[in-house]
Design an enzyme around this catalytic site. Sequence first.
Site, short mmCIF file in Angstrom:
data_model
loop_
_atom_site.label_atom_id
_atom_site.label_comp_id
_atom_site.label_asym_id
_atom_site.label_seq_id
_atom_site.Cartn_x
_atom_site.Cartn_y
_atom_site.Cartn_z
N GLU A 1 56.43 46.07 -10.77
CA GLU A 1 57.72 45.73 -11.35
C GLU A 1 58.00 44.23 -11.35
O GLU A 1 58.52 43.67 -12.32
CB GLU A 1 58.86 46.46 -10.61
CG GLU A 1 58.93 47.95 -10.86
CD GLU A 1 57.93 48.75 -10.02
OE1 GLU A 1 57.22 48.14 -9.19
OE2 GLU A 1 57.87 49.98 -10.18
N HIS B 1 65.71 57.57 -6.58
CA HIS B 1 65.68 57.72 -8.04
C HIS B 1 67.04 58.09 -8.61
O HIS B 1 67.14 58.61 -9.71
CB HIS B 1 64.66 58.80 -8.45
CG HIS B 1 63.24 58.45 -8.11
ND1 HIS B 1 62.75 58.57 -6.84
CD2 HIS B 1 62.22 57.97 -8.86
CE1 HIS B 1 61.48 58.19 -6.82
NE2 HIS B 1 61.14 57.81 -8.04
#
Lengths: 322, 327
Positions: free
Chosen positions: A58, A127
């Site tokens: 990321e 999440h």
Amino acid sequence: MPRRTYVAAIQEALTEEMRRDSRVFLIGEDVRIGVFPSTRGLHAEFGDKRVIDTPISELAVAGAGIGAAVTGLRPIVDLMFGTFLYLAFDQIANQAGAMRFMYGGQTQAPLVFMVQNGAGSSAGHHHSQAVHQFFMNMPQIKVILPSSPYDGKGLLKSAIRDDNPVLFLHSLSLGGKRGDVPPDEYLIPIGVADVKRAGSDVTICAAGPTVYTALDAAATLAAEGVDAEVIDLRSLSPWDKGTVLDSVARTGRFVAVDESFPTCSAASEWAATVAQEAFYQLKAPVQRVTNKDVPMPFSPVLEKAVLPSATDVIKAVRLTLA
Amino acid sequence: MRHQDIPLDTVLDIYTRVLRIRRFEEEVGRLFRQGQLPGFVHLYIGEEAVAAGVCAALTVDDTIISTHRGHGHVIAKGGDIKRMMAELFGKATGYCKGKGGSMHIADFDIGMLGAIGIVGGGLPIAVGAGLSAWYTGSDRVSVCFFGDGAANEGSFHESLNLASTLTLPVVFVCENNQYGEFTPAANAMNITDIADRAAGYGIPGVVADGADAFEMYRVATAAVERARGGDGPTLIEAKTHRRGSHAEGEEAFLGGQTYRDEAETAAAQAKDPLRLLHTYVSENNLLPADLLETLDFETTQLVAEAVEAARNSPDPEIESLYEDLWV
């Protein structure tokens, strides 16, 4: 008018913008396959160079987007889940937003970070968090959180054409939601709210999935004779203070509904602004409805209990009417 | 040192870059000690041959990304000393109009995409600049300068791996100056050569003598050619030495403690890149003594003029805070 799901509308925006401008490309892990179907099918049309699969990195992918943006391209960096932005924080907070100012206006970083935001699918803490509030706190990052297919498409197209870094947050919980999407091209300006329901007794401000929570509450309140105005902010940074303050000037009551943890939530900012700038128009203290102050749990029952509910909103509205 | 494969005008060019960095940094150190500069400055003294050798191997279109110790990179890429000095003084005439400072100088017109104050923060951006060249089919190469400390950051791993998997035209130049702030590099990693890590990404890793400007030019040229040819990134580890402090005035942070031994400092002095270069070009009659003297005089003058201009420049207007925000 054609009906589209929320993800299909996002996919349409990506397709149209990539057709329009060859500098626009998509980069991220599994964007070819499209974990969220918003990017599905793009690789077949645009190929390897414009739909770039990457390792799970990321930080590097976010930074690569910045490097590409400052050298003339217009990347869309798909980092999948909002929580994964934490791994890329340096690049977004220290570099993307600040660099134009830091380098005295020598450069600009026209790129879009795209992630799924918020809870609603029982995916657990890693999440399921909404992250918009962190980025509202950063100078020079635009933050968008659309609630409908129409807004999703129009705002994403604006984000891609914007010359500043934009964080485009889409909601997994709204992915299958259907709505009207005009066949002809349109753009929705960043920073302009949408009044979803006009009302005269109380102003309820929301964004993303909480717009529907607010509308549900407003429907129940209407049956009790309380006429609530519901504002969908759509953009969180910059946000449409004018529309909110005008509404509060008429209603005299304000409830902020926000899927964030309470401290320094988006709701905190809206409430503080209203309290500061519309104090003498208020008939009651402002109210905030946010997540409960605990990590996001897995159990569907617990997850639902953490998120702002229509019942929570109704209670808050009643407090302003007491 | 050897120069035989390097044209004489390049020898002069490299020498000029090294000298210019040295004289600039010496003056910055003096100004800081006199309390004339706000903030912090991290000097590049002792490491000049790295930036000079690498940047001499680049075209103006090639891009570089730099670090908190970045003055040398800006100068080596052809930056304007006056605008640099004004920025160090925090003046409106500086490269960043006084908004960036020592650790954030950029000159996008010469492909200097910015100094980054976060250790390891520049690597991903350099990958992006390389991606941009690959995407557009340009033969531009992206060079990233970073230190031994950054080689222990996650961004190093992610960036080298990403650049390698996409076969991007990036040259990673690790300046191993033996210290991450006050911590010896040897205490921060269990390997001798950071270049060994290249194997983990399937790219070449090269160790070079960072005190030898010609060697730096040579290895950089090879890495740049490889990148331009579409063969992907290279990791160059320049063994160099930070001559002085992590940041000028670091004594204030040390509370009387020391972290280097004298023998090691003396060894570093012996490998002074400017002196090595000066001796070499003199002994081999590459550049005449009077030219070297003139060069030094002119460079010192240039720096002095930059200081004078910076002192006489206006502070930024408060209103400038609200400029250079949204596009």
